[in-house]
Design a protein around this motif. Sequence first.
Motif, short mmCIF file in Angstrom:
data_model
loop_
_atom_site.label_atom_id
_atom_site.label_comp_id
_atom_site.label_asym_id
_atom_site.label_seq_id
_atom_site.Cartn_x
_atom_site.Cartn_y
_atom_site.Cartn_z
N GLN A 93 1.30 -10.71 1.88
CA GLN A 93 2.41 -11.35 1.80
C GLN A 93 3.24 -9.77 1.38
O GLN A 93 5.05 -9.47 1.26
CB GLN A 93 2.91 -11.88 1.38
CG GLN A 93 2.84 -13.85 2.37
CD GLN A 93 3.03 -14.98 1.42
OE1 GLN A 93 3.19 -14.72 -0.28
NE2 GLN A 93 3.25 -15.57 2.25
N ALA A 94 3.41 -9.67 0.00
CA ALA A 94 3.72 -8.44 -1.18
C ALA A 94 3.97 -7.04 -0.28
O ALA A 94 4.87 -6.06 -0.75
CB ALA A 94 3.02 -8.79 -2.39
N CYS A 95 2.18 -7.27 0.18
CA CYS A 95 2.57 -5.46 0.81
C CYS A 95 3.63 -5.39 1.46
O CYS A 95 4.10 -4.52 2.27
CB CYS A 95 1.04 -5.60 1.50
SG CYS A 95 -0.16 -5.01 0.02
N HIS A 96 3.77 -6.14 2.73
CA HIS A 96 4.73 -6.27 3.64
C HIS A 96 6.29 -6.12 3.54
O HIS A 96 7.36 -5.82 3.72
CB HIS A 96 4.84 -7.39 4.74
CG HIS A 96 5.55 -8.02 5.60
ND1 HIS A 96 5.90 -6.47 6.34
CD2 HIS A 96 6.65 -9.03 5.74
CE1 HIS A 96 7.05 -6.98 7.10
NE2 HIS A 96 7.50 -8.29 6.85
N ARG A 97 6.52 -7.33 2.01
CA ARG A 97 8.11 -7.26 1.91
C ARG A 97 7.83 -6.27 0.56
O ARG A 97 9.34 -5.62 0.97
CB ARG A 97 7.79 -8.86 1.04
CG ARG A 97 9.07 -9.75 -0.06
CD ARG A 97 8.46 -10.22 -0.89
NE ARG A 97 8.35 -11.45 -0.38
CZ ARG A 97 7.55 -12.19 -0.27
NH1 ARG A 97 6.51 -12.21 -1.52
NH2 ARG A 97 7.16 -13.41 0.03
N HIS A 98 7.02 -5.34 0.21
CA HIS A 98 8.17 -4.53 -1.27
C HIS A 98 7.07 -3.25 -0.30
O HIS A 98 7.79 -2.11 -0.30
CB HIS A 98 6.58 -4.97 -2.55
CG HIS A 98 7.96 -5.82 -2.93
ND1 HIS A 98 8.94 -5.73 -3.09
CD2 HIS A 98 6.99 -7.24 -3.43
CE1 HIS A 98 8.70 -7.04 -4.00
NE2 HIS A 98 8.14 -8.06 -3.53
#
Length: 316
Positions: A93-98
């Motif tokens: 999730q964080a890789c995609h979001r950031h």
Amino acid sequence: MQPDDPILVTGATGMVGGQLAQQLRGDGFQRVLTPTRQQMDLCDAASVDRWFAQHRPKYAFLLAAQVGGIAANVADPVGFLENNLLSAVHQLQACHRHGVEKLLLLGSTCIYPRECPQPMREDSLLTGPLEPTNEGYALAKIAALRLAQAYHTQHGMQCVLPMPCNIYGTGDHFDLQRSHVLSALVKRFVDAVEQGSDEITLWGTGSARREFIHVDDVVAGMRLLFDRVDDGQIVNLGTGEDLSIAELATRVAAAAGFTGTIHWDTSRPDGMPRKCTDVTRLKSFGFEPRVDLDEGIRRTVQQYRRLNETGSTSNK
């Protein structure tokens, strides 16, 4: 990757992550980020998001996992499923979001069915029941790789998904409650020699067959795949050669100098009958392992003896 790119390596206190981070820094990458659990709790979505928002990694090697052998998996199926699943979901999730440009998510060949045709091909995934003794870990890894593939399909995220066989070598731990089979055998035989024991009892029948790859070769394979793959397809990462646990025990005993008798406790589980990978796809990218098994065992025996001499094995 450029020398000043921020590169995240999770699980850097572990065997694979530690070796990768060390190599990247040695090769001139100046911003290799290795957050501790206190800095980024992978099972806490808010903690992961805060860390990513602050540090903005451009590339990510997602290597952190709760790992262990049969005993550890059987003792804590909730932890192996829940912690590994939460960790993967939050990181992806964080890789995609950031805006991470490319990631590598390390899997395991335990994803394949218990009765999988041998050697195991990548397209054997989800074609049959899993091995019960590590089902929780396998389910978490399967869900994680499928989620990464979904991000690739839906959002174009570049994903590299290597599935390594049994990893061993420098930086491995020797805690019998958590260790994998090779390091556990090294500890058992070296301890037996040092204590003057002339017999040893091991789990299972010794008939199960396993494939082993040294951590140096795992890191080399991951870096090769990271440079050459971005299609979100899984790639077996192994040697393509296996042996029985009984034969492995004989080789470890010889390296440790144990000349006594080996008994087998057949009331204990063997785990999956055979795990040997088809490495056709891996070899198509030009990969060949460099550390043969006997050399790797010798190094691991030396490592454990050094740790014993320095009194460091209490934490290993």
